[in-house]
Scaffold this active site. Structure first.
Site, PDB file in Angstrom:
ATOM      1  N   HIS A   1       0.668  -1.339   0.103  1.00 43.78           N
ATOM      2  CA  HIS A   1       0.096   0.048  -0.015  1.00 43.78           C
ATOM      3  C   HIS A   1       0.813   1.144  -0.121  1.00 43.78           C
ATOM      4  CE1 HIS A   1       0.899  -0.770   4.359  1.00 43.78           C
ATOM      5  NE2 HIS A   1       0.722   0.344   4.293  1.00 43.78           N
ATOM      6  N   ASP A   2       1.911   1.184   0.524  1.00 34.96           N
ATOM      7  CA  ASP A   2       2.669   2.432   0.976  1.00 34.96           C
ATOM      8  C   ASP A   2       3.961   2.478  -0.136  1.00 34.96           C
ATOM      9  OD1 ASP A   2       1.295   4.168   2.524  1.00 34.96           O
ATOM     10  OD2 ASP A   2       2.298   3.533   4.344  1.00 34.96           O
TER      11      ASP A   2
ATOM     12  N   LYS B   1       5.749   5.404  -1.447  1.00 37.80           N
ATOM     13  CA  LYS B   1       6.791   6.278  -0.080  1.00 37.80           C
ATOM     14  C   LYS B   1       8.454   6.151  -1.074  1.00 37.80           C
ATOM     15  CE  LYS B   1       4.057   6.697   3.765  1.00 37.80           C
ATOM     16  NZ  LYS B   1       4.086   6.191   5.334  1.00 37.80           N
TER      17      LYS B   1
ATOM     18  N   HIS C   1       2.154   9.841  -2.146  1.00 36.42           N
ATOM     19  CA  HIS C   1       2.714   8.418  -2.082  1.00 36.42           C
ATOM     20  C   HIS C   1       1.348   7.544  -2.818  1.00 36.42           C
ATOM     21  CE1 HIS C   1       0.840   8.024   1.895  1.00 36.42           C
ATOM     22  NE2 HIS C   1       0.739   6.744   1.564  1.00 36.42           N
TER      23      HIS C   1
ATOM     24  N   HIS D   1      -6.112   3.978  -0.400  1.00 34.93           N
ATOM     25  CA  HIS D   1      -5.969   3.558   0.913  1.00 34.93           C
ATOM     26  C   HIS D   1      -6.150   4.680   1.918  1.00 34.93           C
ATOM     27  CE1 HIS D   1      -1.672   4.136   0.572  1.00 34.93           C
ATOM     28  NE2 HIS D   1      -1.496   4.217   1.762  1.00 34.93           N
ATOM     29  N   HIS D   2      -6.196   5.950   1.506  1.00 34.64           N
ATOM     30  CA  HIS D   2      -5.921   7.330   2.312  1.00 34.64           C
ATOM     31  C   HIS D   2      -7.420   7.788   2.063  1.00 34.64           C
ATOM     32  CE1 HIS D   2      -2.673   6.925   4.662  1.00 34.64           C
ATOM     33  NE2 HIS D   2      -1.848   6.869   3.586  1.00 34.64           N
TER      34      HIS D   2
ATOM     35  N   ASP E   1      -5.529  -0.253   8.813  1.00 30.94           N
ATOM     36  CA  ASP E   1      -4.231   0.679   8.914  1.00 30.94           C
ATOM     37  C   ASP E   1      -4.337   1.517  10.173  1.00 30.94           C
ATOM     38  OD1 ASP E   1      -1.951   1.804   7.780  1.00 30.94           O
ATOM     39  OD2 ASP E   1      -2.788   3.300   6.465  1.00 30.94           O
TER      40      ASP E   1
END
Ligand SMILES: [Fe+2]
Length: 355
Positions: A216-217, A220, A245, A270-271, A299
């Site tokens: 997911h990240d 970054k 990101h 996801h955010h 999360d």
């Protein structure tokens, strides 16, 4: 490759045509030796598959004739025979390059034809099969099919292992930049998979979802270390960069076939927040892909219950209160209900991972 099949059994002709057309072999058919001769004269095939038993001129005689004619002598011939009294030696004497007793394995015939067409053929002796019952040919097909299914499964397993290793390597690359993210990815993946089994079990069939949870990240990787590792609060400009990101991760992985579908949507969304105030696309409610809505709860659960460089972990009870209070705001109420239902299992995961 072009194949000429000479047989007066329409059923067998059809079986051979179906088998070979699947592997892009052009198949010409003849049911008599006369029509076979015409076809060979008009257009020489790469290989001939010839049944011994034909009306009028037998397959053995046709084989002899073709092999003694300089114009056709080099065309490889596979003789097929259902006759119990025909021995491989008769086929060799007729000049055949290979002999296959009926019933035969279509995969074996395919391998034989490919070897002969590639100039790798030498005379092949094949044991007569023990089973000569009426449905024996069908059983041969069934056995071949089972073999293909087994091979296909093994290939799929290998492919899944390769995908898993690739996903692990990407997660490790992020860990090298942002220490602690690998452990976070592992924990959050387990929470998210457990929640998925309660919210929408069918989603678990899509393997990309699990990869999306881990990665997911990944975007970054494209954020500077200065911002990523800054101990204090981010400035508005730094926050704007940090919030890129999910889009960066989506750009990185959009062409990766095994992530296409819900897995990729976890990386991008996801955010997002249920009330539409999240990022990057301000999606709202059920417009947010379900796997991303599930992931958002997982999360937050992990973020609150694990130590961060700038603060210690908060209690499970605090995390639970935060998740409940955000139902219908940050989170999909359906996922919060699933959290409630699965809380004992999630706590077990937390205890195991903490241990
Ligand atoms: Fe993120």
């Amino acid at each position: 490759m072009r194949l000429l099949v000479v047989d007066d059994d329409p059923g067998l002709l059809e079986l051979i045509r179906t088998t070979f057309e699947d592997v892009e072999v052009e198949v010409d058919e003849a049911s008599t030796s006369a029509s076979a001769r015409q076809l060979v004269a008009a257009r020489a095939p790469d290989v001939i598959v010839l049944d011994v038993r034909l009306a009028a001129e037998s397959g053995l005689d046709l084989c002899k004739a073709l092999k003694s004619d300089p114009r056709t002598a080099s065309i490889p011939i596979v003789l097929l025979s259902g006759l119990v009294d025909l021995v491989p030696g008769d086929a060799a004497e007729a000049g055949a390059d290979a002999f296959l007793p009926k019933p035969f394995s279509p995969l074996q015939l395919l391998g034989l034809v490919e070897r002969l067409a590639g100039g790798l053929g030498s005379y092949t002796l094949t044991e007569a099969p023990l089973d000569r019952s009426d449905n024996a040919q069908l059983m041969m097909y069934a056995r071949d099919l089972r073999r293909i299914v087994e091979l296909e499964r093994a290939q799929r397993r290998l492919l899944q292992e390769a995908y898993g290793a690739t996903v692990g390597a990407l997660a490790d690359a992020l860990e090298a930049k942002d220490v602690g993210t690998r452990a976070h990815s592992n924990r959050v993946q387990r929470y998210a998979l457990d929640l998925t089994s309660a919210v929408e079990p069918a989603l678990g069939d899509d393997v990309s979802v699990e990869y999306g949870f881990v990665l997911h990240d990944v975007g970054k990787i494209g954020i500077s270390d200065r911002i990523l590792q800054k101990p204090g609060a981010l400035t508005p400009e730094e926050r704007r960069v940090m919030e890129a990101h999910p889009t960066l991760g989506h750009e990185m992985l959009r062409d990766v076939a095994f992530l296409s579908g819900e897995g990729l949507s976890v990386v991008r969304h996801h955010h997002e927040r249920w009330d539409g105030s999240g990022y990057p696309d301000q999606l709202k409610g059920t417009d947010i892909p379900l796997a991303a809505r599930i992931f958002a709860v997982a999360d937050t659960l992990d973020a609150m219950t694990s130590d961060r460089p700038y603060r210690l972990a908060r209690s499970w009870g605090e995390a639970r209160r935060e998740i409940f209070s955000q139902s219908g705001k940050q989170f999909d109420p359906r996922v919060v209900a699933a959290f409630c239902e699965r809380e004992p299992q999630l706590r077990t995961i937390h205890r195991l991972v903490a241990a």
